[in-house]
Design a protein around this motif. Sequence first.
Motif, short mmCIF file in Angstrom:
data_model
loop_
_atom_site.label_atom_id
_atom_site.label_comp_id
_atom_site.label_asym_id
_atom_site.label_seq_id
_atom_site.Cartn_x
_atom_site.Cartn_y
_atom_site.Cartn_z
N ALA A 243 0.83 -1.21 0.00
CA ALA A 243 0.00 0.00 0.00
C ALA A 243 0.87 1.26 0.00
CB ALA A 243 -0.92 0.00 1.22
N ALA A 244 1.99 1.24 0.74
CA ALA A 244 2.88 2.40 0.76
C ALA A 244 3.50 2.63 -0.60
CB ALA A 244 3.97 2.20 1.82
N ARG A 245 3.92 1.55 -1.26
CA ARG A 245 4.51 1.67 -2.60
C ARG A 245 3.51 2.27 -3.59
NH1 ARG A 245 9.77 1.66 -4.27
NH2 ARG A 245 10.99 0.10 -3.17
N GLN A 246 2.29 1.82 -3.53
CA GLN A 246 1.26 2.33 -4.44
C GLN A 246 1.00 3.82 -4.17
OE1 GLN A 246 -2.46 0.27 -4.19
NE2 GLN A 246 -3.34 1.28 -5.97
N ASP A 252 0.73 10.25 -3.19
CA ASP A 252 -0.07 10.43 -1.98
C ASP A 252 0.87 10.24 -0.78
OD1 ASP A 252 -1.90 10.56 0.02
OD2 ASP A 252 -3.15 8.88 -0.66
N TRP A 253 1.60 11.31 -0.45
CA TRP A 253 2.66 11.18 0.55
C TRP A 253 2.10 10.92 1.95
CZ3 TRP A 253 6.11 10.34 -2.72
CH2 TRP A 253 6.27 11.12 -3.85
N ALA A 254 0.93 11.46 2.27
CA ALA A 254 0.37 11.26 3.61
C ALA A 254 0.05 9.79 3.85
CB ALA A 254 -0.88 12.12 3.78
N THR A 255 -0.60 9.14 2.86
CA THR A 255 -0.93 7.72 3.01
C THR A 255 0.33 6.88 3.06
OG1 THR A 255 -3.02 8.04 1.85
CG2 THR A 255 -2.15 5.79 1.96
N ALA A 256 1.30 7.19 2.21
CA ALA A 256 2.55 6.43 2.20
C ALA A 256 3.26 6.53 3.54
CB ALA A 256 3.45 6.93 1.07
N LEU A 260 4.17 3.40 6.13
CA LEU A 260 5.57 3.12 6.43
C LEU A 260 5.87 3.27 7.92
CD1 LEU A 260 7.24 4.91 3.39
CD2 LEU A 260 7.05 2.44 3.75
N GLU A 261 5.27 4.27 8.55
CA GLU A 261 5.48 4.43 9.99
C GLU A 261 4.86 3.27 10.77
OE1 GLU A 261 3.91 8.28 10.83
OE2 GLU A 261 5.83 9.31 10.44
N ALA A 262 3.74 2.72 10.29
CA ALA A 262 3.15 1.54 10.94
C ALA A 262 4.08 0.34 10.83
CB ALA A 262 1.80 1.23 10.29
#
Length: 540
Positions: A243-246, A252-256, A260-262
Amino acid sequence: MSSSLSLSGIQSGHTAKPANVEDVEPNVEDAVSPVAAEPQRTADAVPARNDVEYTARGAADGPARGAADGPATPIGDQADKLYADGMAQYQRRQWRGALAAFTRLQGIQPQRQGVADLIDEINWFIQLEEAASKQNQPAATERLPSGRWRWLPWLITFTILVVALIVVYLVAGDRLLGLPSRGPDPELVELYNEGQSQLAVGNYDGAIHAFERILTLDPGDIGAQAGLNQAQLLRDLSEKYAAARQAIELGDWATARLQLEAITAVYPTYEDVETLLGFVQRQQELESLFQQATDAYNASQWSEAIRLFEAIRDQDPAYRTDAVQESLFVSYLEDGGALIDQQGNNPEAVRQAIQRFNAALVIHPDNQRAAEGRRLASLYEAGMRAAQRKDWAAVRDTLAPVYLVSANYGGQITCMLYQAYTALAMTDMEAGSYHSALEYAQTALSLDPPCGDANESRAVEQAVLLALATATPTSTATATPTTTPLPTATPTPSPLPTATPTFTPLPPPTATPEPPTATPEPPTLTPTPEPPTATPTPYR
């Protein structure tokens, strides 16, 4: 013992604790050899399961093999010595000495199989020994029980020993008594190996399915439960990573960043998460800077827009290159013009404007507006420096071309040119060059917008005109008339008497007109007061 106990024991290396071992003393010596040989015998029991090692994405799922599998080292010799010393004291029932030796051995070789079980057993032996010792020491003031109650302490001790023997037999009877142990269930071993294989290839759903089948058949299998937890964790991490890669691909930097932080909160070294998280954080910072720069650009805050766009370019030259460069080009041009218009009397601001035009030409070298802006600003700055040193001819030469393009360039150009023309007029008038002095004075008066009341140039003009009017005229010489001589008649021979003579009259004399002798009178001029001798104030 069930297959569940065998599988769990192999995976965890842990044995339940006995309650009492007082009655197993006759079997201690017989148990020495089986205990010492236990690691090899256990390994032979389930070779397929112990041969499976899995490391998923940099994380191992179990400890490495012990030093006993490799060549002998000084540490290995010390460990063997401690093991032999501990077993010798174990046979002599010297529990505390054996505990100290095995504890040191575990500190040197924590991965050595069987040591933890021996330490647990010795601790229980020590506890049972202390409990029995306390029960066999009656108080000095307490009188001995009489009758049938006198045997109650012995009955309790005997019951404890029987229970301890049963527990020891159930948990470690095969090792202590040398009894053959039952092997693990082949179906469970096959399922376990399948789960580990699926983990190794990244098929987390397949691994979860295999471990869940094991737990369905044997809910107490510790190894299967550990494998299931690991497979579920890796599957969750894999989904978050995808999901982060997509989100990165979509910008979409906020979602990425959230995904990644999770991942890093659970598994900081998973794949290239640390690198990706740093990239996403930089992109968010650049996005924020770009938005601020765009707002300043739209508000015509050119200096602030330049600062922010240059910060973006310095941090990441590849970030929105075209947009950043074009925005900087326009901002350079506009800010250069604004500096000339608003701070044209400040030499430092004029030099900064020249730098702005130069920066614009770096982006678009052929842009005519940027080139013309730099040319005019450079001439203007040179004229300012010439005015400071009162080099009025240089002021005229540098600022006159700028004045032809923009009569109010910098807000000071007309005053500097006025001072230059007035000073040049006075210099030429003093040198007797009245015509050039008059031309300079009239040029100073023709500047628009004018600089002040222009009284100084008017005074110079009047003084020059007066000097020209009082000049001595030059007389013109009178031409003397010339007399034309009369013609001489030529006699004609007379004919014979029969011929009649013909008389030819003389032509009249031709008079030459005299030139006019009048001399033009000089024009009558009204006297003009003498011009002031004050020196024009230079531009400051």
